[in-house]
Design an enzyme around this catalytic site. Structure first.
Site, mmCIF file in Angstrom:
data_model
loop_
_atom_site.group_PDB
_atom_site.id
_atom_site.type_symbol
_atom_site.label_atom_id
_atom_site.label_comp_id
_atom_site.label_asym_id
_atom_site.label_seq_id
_atom_site.Cartn_x
_atom_site.Cartn_y
_atom_site.Cartn_z
ATOM 1 N N HIS A 158 -2.323 -2.039 0.750
ATOM 2 C CA HIS A 158 -2.060 -1.004 1.745
ATOM 3 C C HIS A 158 -0.616 -0.507 1.707
ATOM 4 O O HIS A 158 -0.311 0.528 2.292
ATOM 5 C CB HIS A 158 -2.412 -1.528 3.137
ATOM 6 C CG HIS A 158 -3.876 -1.764 3.324
ATOM 7 N ND1 HIS A 158 -4.694 -0.889 3.996
ATOM 8 C CD2 HIS A 158 -4.677 -2.771 2.898
ATOM 9 C CE1 HIS A 158 -5.937 -1.344 3.996
ATOM 10 N NE2 HIS A 158 -5.962 -2.493 3.334
ATOM 11 N N ASP A 366 6.177 4.580 2.522
ATOM 12 C CA ASP A 366 4.999 4.090 3.223
ATOM 13 C C ASP A 366 3.794 4.185 2.310
ATOM 14 O O ASP A 366 3.617 5.198 1.605
ATOM 15 C CB ASP A 366 4.737 4.914 4.491
ATOM 16 C CG ASP A 366 4.329 4.053 5.676
ATOM 17 O OD1 ASP A 366 3.858 2.932 5.453
ATOM 18 O OD2 ASP A 366 4.481 4.512 6.820
#
Length: 471
Positions: A158, A366
């Site tokens: 992730h 991110d």
């Protein structure tokens, strides 16, 4: 019905009804992965035991079957807070300067992965698919293989995957990556991250793809995918009808008192670029004093990992910055930054996003950033807000109609704020429609189904038709 075991480092948040209250994050995609499937979610309970026993706690919460195990204090210090969050997390986000390299962290990480693998192994049956999630659990497949597990095992990262020049600063990096190659399918958020992984394999291990997404290692074939994680857009829009979301929206509108609200929602983390965000907002206020009392920034940043020094430092920095900016620009009836350090429920955040004229999602790095997608899903189709998005998020590869900026540039952020505030409603609606179509089409169910098809061995990924109307 499919039998699936989902493994993450932590399961307690949803079991205790605290489903990622700060927005975005890992649990919600896992819930989607389990929906409608004969699935079991396994991981650390979030609780500390005096002595590790491997004893499993089985429970059912909102129709989800969960199994958890308690860890001892050494595991939490060395495995969770140590190697996972003080070594790997900074490395994966390109911050070698913040990474801590301690041998006992490495030992604890290996021990923690082994303990979790040994605890779940008795529950893995021959027809189970196993899906492991995120950076704390790189080694789980390697440990399961050593225990004789021949099941199909997938892994999804992730976070970002860094360039090899960064990753090679990690001691024993080759051994770590070789352990990842015990998985049958490895998924990344973007094609850039996937290519960085393949580049590492070729440059450091001499492994070249035998097909575009297929590599071979020690007689095994491994699929390497780029597959962006999504949200359940329809479920998120349904949140807006809840009493809590309606109350939050009403309170936000009343609090704004006719001013345009700029909303930021982030975990308090060095990767989120909050000091840079405050600097860009300050630059805008200085450049456009005529607009000052017409706007305000609501920054929600719940604290995280308080026992790690760099996190307490960033909290102190943000408190000082917000105080300085407010002292510089505030008037007797207006404060430019409302800086909030407490958690908010998903319903409360949905109401806040609905009320916002601008959503600021500007991390320095991110993996995806689901807050960006939640902001899009929450908007009023007749009067949508504008998403300002860092180009260093995985979401930027999908959400191309956002105003994309370099978060390190205060000028770019200031200019984007001005552009968003001036944007005509027709353009806002056009941009939002494109963004919502993507969020709704490539949603959590699409992500789960696509990954699991590959994990089963299927090479075809069914893509839903692009929706032309909002749900």
């Amino acid at each position: 019905m499919e039998r699936l075991i989902v493994i993450s480092s932590l399961v307690h948040a949803l079991a205790e009804g605290e489903a990622e209250a700060h927005g975005g994050g890992l649990p919600q995609p896992i819930v989607s992965a389990m929906a409608g499937r004969n699935a079991l979610w396994f991981g650390w309970s979030g609780k500390v035991t005096e002595r590790f026993t491997g004893s499993l706690k089985l429970e059912c919460c909102d129709g989800m079957r969960m199994a958890s195990v308690d860890l001892d204090a050494a595991d939490i210090d060395e495995f969770v807070n140590g190697y996972a969050n003080r070594t790997l997390w900074p490395m994966l986000h390109g911050r070698t300067d913040l990474a801590e390299f301690e041998r006992h962290f490495t030992d604890g990480y290996e021990r923690g992965n082994s303990r979790l693998a040994r605890s779940i192994m008795p529950l893995i049956e021959e027809d189970h698919l196993v899906w492991v999630h995120d950076y704390p659990l790189f080694l789980v497949a390697n440990e399961l293989r050593a225990l004789g597990c021949d099941n199909r095992i997938g892994f999804f990262l992730h976070t970002p995957w860094p360039h090899r020049s960064i990753l090679t600063a990690l001691p024993d990096h080759a051994r770590m990556v070789q352990a990842l190659l015990c998985y049958d399918v490895i998924g990344f958020q973007t094609e850039d991250y996937r290519q960085a992984f393949l580049d590492y394999l070729e440059s450091e291990l001499g492994i070249s793809p035998i097909e575009d997404d297929l590599i071979e290692f020690e007689g095994r074939c491994i699929r390497v995918l780029a597959l962006p994680v999504g949200i359940d857009a329809a479920e998120y829009r349904d949140l807006l009808a809840s009493p809590e979301a309606r109350a939050s929206h009403q309170a936000s509108m009343e609090s704004a008192n006719g001013r345009s609200m700029i909303a930021g929602v982030d975990r308090l983390d060095f990767s989120k670029g909050l000091p840079q965000r405050f600097a860009g907002y300050d630059r805008f206020l200085s450049a456009r004093p005529d607009m000052q009392e017409q706007i305000f920034l609501l920054q929600i940043a719940p604290p995280a990992r308080n026992d790690i020094p760099c996190y307490s430092h960033i909290r102190e920095e943000l408190e000082a910055l917000s105080g300085r900016i407010n002292g510089k620009h505030a008037t007797s009836n207006w404060v430019p930054i409302r800086y909030v350090n407490r958690e908010h429920s998903r319903q409360q955040l949905a109401g806040i996003f609905r009320a916002a004229r601008i959503g600021l999602v500007t991390p320095l790095q991110d993996g995806m950033n689901l807050v960006a997608k939640e902001f899009v899903a929450a908007q009023d189709p007749e009067n949508p807000g504008v998403l300002i998005l860092s180009k260093f998020t995985g979401a930027a590869a999908q959400l191309k109609e956002a105003l994309t900026i370099n978060p390190f540039s205060a000028d770019e952020l200031a200019e984007a704020i001005e552009q968003a505030l001036k944007m005509p409603v027709a353009e806002r609606k056009r941009r939002w429609r494109s963004l919502y179509d993507i969020v709704n089409r490539e949603d959590a169910a699409w992500w789960c189904d696509s990954f699991l098809q590959r994990l089963r061995g299927s090479s075809e990924i069914e893509r839903p038709v692009l929706l032309s109307q909002a749900a």
